[in-house]
Design an enzyme around this catalytic site. Structure first.
Site, PDB file in Angstrom:
ATOM      1  N   GLY A  98       2.964   3.561  -6.148  1.00  0.00           N
ATOM      2  CA  GLY A  98       3.630   3.656  -4.855  1.00  0.00           C
ATOM      3  C   GLY A  98       3.040   4.768  -4.014  1.00  0.00           C
ATOM      4  O   GLY A  98       2.350   5.661  -4.513  1.00  0.00           O
ATOM      5  N   CYS A  99       3.314   4.711  -2.722  1.00  0.00           N
ATOM      6  CA  CYS A  99       2.721   5.678  -1.794  1.00  0.00           C
ATOM      7  C   CYS A  99       3.271   7.086  -2.025  1.00  0.00           C
ATOM      8  O   CYS A  99       2.507   8.044  -2.176  1.00  0.00           O
ATOM      9  CB  CYS A  99       2.938   5.236  -0.346  1.00  0.00           C
ATOM     10  N   TYR A 100       4.609   7.218  -2.069  1.00  0.00           N
ATOM     11  CA  TYR A 100       5.178   8.544  -2.332  1.00  0.00           C
ATOM     12  C   TYR A 100       4.729   9.049  -3.697  1.00  0.00           C
ATOM     13  O   TYR A 100       4.463  10.237  -3.878  1.00  0.00           O
ATOM     14  CB  TYR A 100       6.711   8.477  -2.345  1.00  0.00           C
TER      15      TYR A 100
END
Lengths: 342, 342, 342, 342
Positions: free
Chosen positions: C146-148
């Site tokens: 995921g990005c975070y």
């Protein structure tokens, strides 16, 4: 191929540097700055390039001509007007992204730029490189068009060239993001002032007007003047030139559509999308101009919506396009860019 | 004075509620929503008002007329067109912020709004409340003008009323922030799509065009059509209507300036600033319209830059102005607002 | 090399498609959509690609495996969890950009994603492709982070791996632009709501927390929990993960600096810039993560500022990086991107 | 009541002027500027007030004291530090919005502001006007708190005063819009640089840190230091101070909730909303501070989300609040403001 770039500290220079780094024909880029007296690291001069320690050298025309085969100037108005001599004398290839060589008349330059012009010889020598319409091949002294001028000329070309509109009726409502106003901080581009705001500036006084007029008159001598408004918009990159004109008797939607197809169907970087009106995001990050057109039979008015990335097609991208033409590289060399979506 | 407000969940309703809370003549505001079947707390219905537990009641015309002296509708198009009967019958004061009562012809409404119109009786009864030009005193059934219509009509009024321009030459390039598109999420107003973008929409098809035409023709029967483009801009609030027209022979900058002074010098909420071109921040947060005008003698074109806050002068503010006129309150009651600077 | 892409209508899919079009090893990209029942043109499905008439085909695993050597899923959570079987059975290469395969426990998935998980077999089979730390070579079933998670894990890695901080003291204040919230319009990402605003959401409930914890615990079993806040910021692209932790006794600025150099000096896509704190613009448009670190000896607190482009390094870029690893292409293939400046 | 305002050209002065114009007790506002040598029109000095021709007078302490009952300074740091003498000598009421009188130690001021401090006498005389916690009544020399300081202190007060947290564990991740950085254009607030960006600046070096520490230590001597990060966000107005701390043993969500209620339930301008986390739009346009709090029992960490309008509660609004206290006006006089929604 070695190329020189003068003016890496401005936005157009920054973007041009990035394009040239990926250009297949460019082996080395030498950076120069006319404010330096000794070498400095790029990382020190431009914080955005903090991980790039390439040397920036003091401006020196002899060194530039010795070490390179072409020089790009991405400097502010008023710089190249003073520096033309050595390059003209040596017939050394120049692409100038500033407005200094775009007009062919000293008084006109003075009137619109409020500073002394380049010598008449330089102005006469210079070639206006509207790259989608004529090739810079064989030219050695290229004036790269302005951002507003590019969006507006490409939007108007079919209407003017094919004589479809009343030449006295052209109105251009052009909108630009803040990067078009340059890197120097100012009240009008202070975030607090520009955000949540629209600001009309230089009404009928924008310095791109005379270069637009010169090119329009080359295409169609009947066009004597245009109404030209510029509005600062809270976006970083992009220009939308919204163009209005009354059509000539007998012109209808089909004829207009045909004209745009005729002029643009074979052009690599101009995309005509009919009645689909492009938004700015369609072109940001690319060297493309997208144009949509709507004709209103009730008002006999045609509206063209022409969008570009002001730093690419409106500056560095078109400069590379001119460079490709000058050296007979493939038109898309270094310009195979993807739209910055979403 | 008790007033009813139907439609607190939309932006115009939210702003109107805030204005009415500070209006010196308004003792109580009763909120109604036509989607409710029992009372609900405002804090639950509109998260932005999470600390306000005022009851929102189900829509009920009898209760509205029993408990209030006037009802504001801040509902979407298509709501009040169905609800007119009881109020007309009872001659009960209504101010409608939607477009449902602004046109006087059923077929026209259908064409521009793509839904059935209010009954002809309601359309005929309704009064178009362009508050800076005619008073709503004595009117009981007020159609509050649209936001684009307000900015455009105020910008054009001196030119059209005093017959200074070629009636076939009007071009309006209007720009609006996203709050004008309403609260319902959509692709075009998704932040990711709207940010860093300009989007032309509904070219010559915006539903405010017919109400503009009606008012223009009341002022000057020669105006038969206008070119009208709307562009969505990445700002929250505000409209800039940039208006172009060719002047009639003999008209010059001085005559234009005089006309704007003549029409606006005595108007509280319209400020004419000569050649100073107002930006949008000048009016956001207020019920003001600011207008700057530049005449270009080369193109014989006048450009008017008319800016308003779309949710105040373009909606809730003008509604309060109409309310003040209806009940003979001071014109500025509840509207002593300060520009939201910086 | 033929590759399949399922999910072109979302932002990650759009960006991945653009990357793959420029990947030197990719000859053809076949697009599939699980909502189609017959072919549709890309230009019809995604207005942003209005000039690209590539066919999008209905989702069909047999066709996908017959016509391609790998499939990318850029679908929402809850899609690939149901589609794993045929690919696992056939041992066909998959890179999944959704969160469906990132956790290794059915109950955990259910708790954080509020929907049924993929079968345990799929979860066990899946490999977590944090591409800068371990190679996907030899893996056939890759869960793209995921990005975070990517921004946070890269920011924390040296501190956690080299055991420099109190494992109970990690606090992450992460900020994301709106493209991270996906393409589906919602109130929180409505321009009118998101602009001029900061919105904290899902406090300690963001679904990227469990994948971060899994990786942190692989690195250092002492880390049992983190404080993790996510704030929606009015920008289109980019994540800044601001990370705080108390250092262990004896740790000072020099040791921290050494740790970041040790971990990152040889990594192509992670750039450690010492006390220079990168802003988001440094990485937007690229597959890079930039990290700056400041140690405060008074509070014994280290702060790491880790920035990425959420759609590239946080999604499509890292997917291509995993793809390169799987097929032994050069690490930078298709990822030679320039920062989107200015 | 006549009041003097020095510093109308800055943002805080502009907003304060607007507030004072609507203050029921203020009959006249006299404007002064220390850069003038003769009167100038406000419309000339501040283009945003182009329709207001009020005279701005040269700075003259004798005239100020003769013609007014109080003077507001909305000047930059370093101005009032030099101007204190005449007012102290005459015991004339001053409210200073700059940071010059907020610290009580010459060396501290010098360290954080990088310029000479006001004389020790002035520093000792000055009263720190955190208006929601102690009344300025009886004070004649009021230092109005900084914007970051106000948001942070109000967010922390219940935790620190009631001794609920580990005093060594406070971490503040504060975010501010660009108006907090002042009106003078700079690279970091250039729209092109600030838009689409997040920029951490002055890590642990922001000049509001020492005033926060002074007040915290008045409340609880155990707090010796805080971690304090400031991030520039692309919004015009507003601060969000996100505050983290480890709780003391035995403290849980209920005790935290009780503490916030105890401290804030009777305060007019501070609104505690429990676990509802306020966004910035909730307070912009008002003198309110809204605070939401979430406790994470797994990490024993409390997070407080404290939001204010930096130009109102963080500057001009709190100055009026202090003014009201000094002169025993109603607390809300001139501050009955509505949230700027949507």
């Amino acid at each position: 191929m070695q190329v020189a770039l003068v003016g890496i500290t401005g936005y157009a220079g920054m973007v041009l540097y990035q394009l040239l780094r990926q250009h297949p024909a460019v082996d080395e880029i030498h950076l120069y700055d006319h404010k330096l007296i000794q070498n400095e690291k790029l990382s020190e001069m431009v914080p955005a390039f903090y991980s790039d320690d390439t040397a920036v050298q003091p401006y020196d025309p002899d060194a530039i001509m010795a070490d390179n085969q072409l020089v790009f100037f991405a400097t502010s108005a008023g710089v190249t007007s003073k520096l033309s001599q050595p390059y003209i004398k040596a017939d050394f290839p120049v692409i100038d992204l500033s407005g200094d060589l775009r007009l062919n008349d000293e008084a006109q330059y003075q009137r619109w730029y409020h500073k002394p012009s380049a010598p008449a010889q330089a102005l006469n020598q210079a070639y206006y490189g509207l790259a989608d319409f004529h090739s810079a091949h064989g030219q050695n002294y290229v004036a790269n068009p302005g951002c507003y001028a590019t969006a507006t000329l490409l939007g108007l070309a079919p209407l003017v060239k094919l004589d479809l509109i009343d030449p006295d009726s052209i109105i251009v409502d052009a909108k630009s993001g803040t990067s078009g106003a340059g890197k120097k901080p100012a009240q009008s581009t202070h975030f607090t002032q520009a955000n949540d705001n629209l600001q009309i500036y230089k009404p009928n006084q924008h310095q791109h007007i005379p270069e637009i007029m010169l090119e329009l008159q080359r295409w169609n001598g009947d066009v004597k003047a245009i109404e030209f408004m510029t509005t600062l918009i809270p976006i970083t990159r992009g220009i939308m030139s919204t163009i209005y004109a009354k059509v000539k008797p007998g012109v209808d939607a089909a004829k207009i559509d045909e004209a745009y197809h005729q002029i643009y169907d074979d052009k690599l970087f101009v995309h005509y999308s009919g009645e689909h009106l492009p938004d700015i995001k369609q072109v940001v990050g690319t060297n493309n101009c997208h144009i949509g057109v709507v004709y209103n039979p009730t008002t006999h008015t045609v509206m063209a919506d022409s969008v570009i990335d002001n730093l690419l097609k409106g500056a560095a991208g078109q400069a590379v396009q001119n460079f490709n033409q000058m050296f007979n590289y493939q038109e898309s060399s270094g310009l195979e860019l993807q739209t910055f979506l979403p």
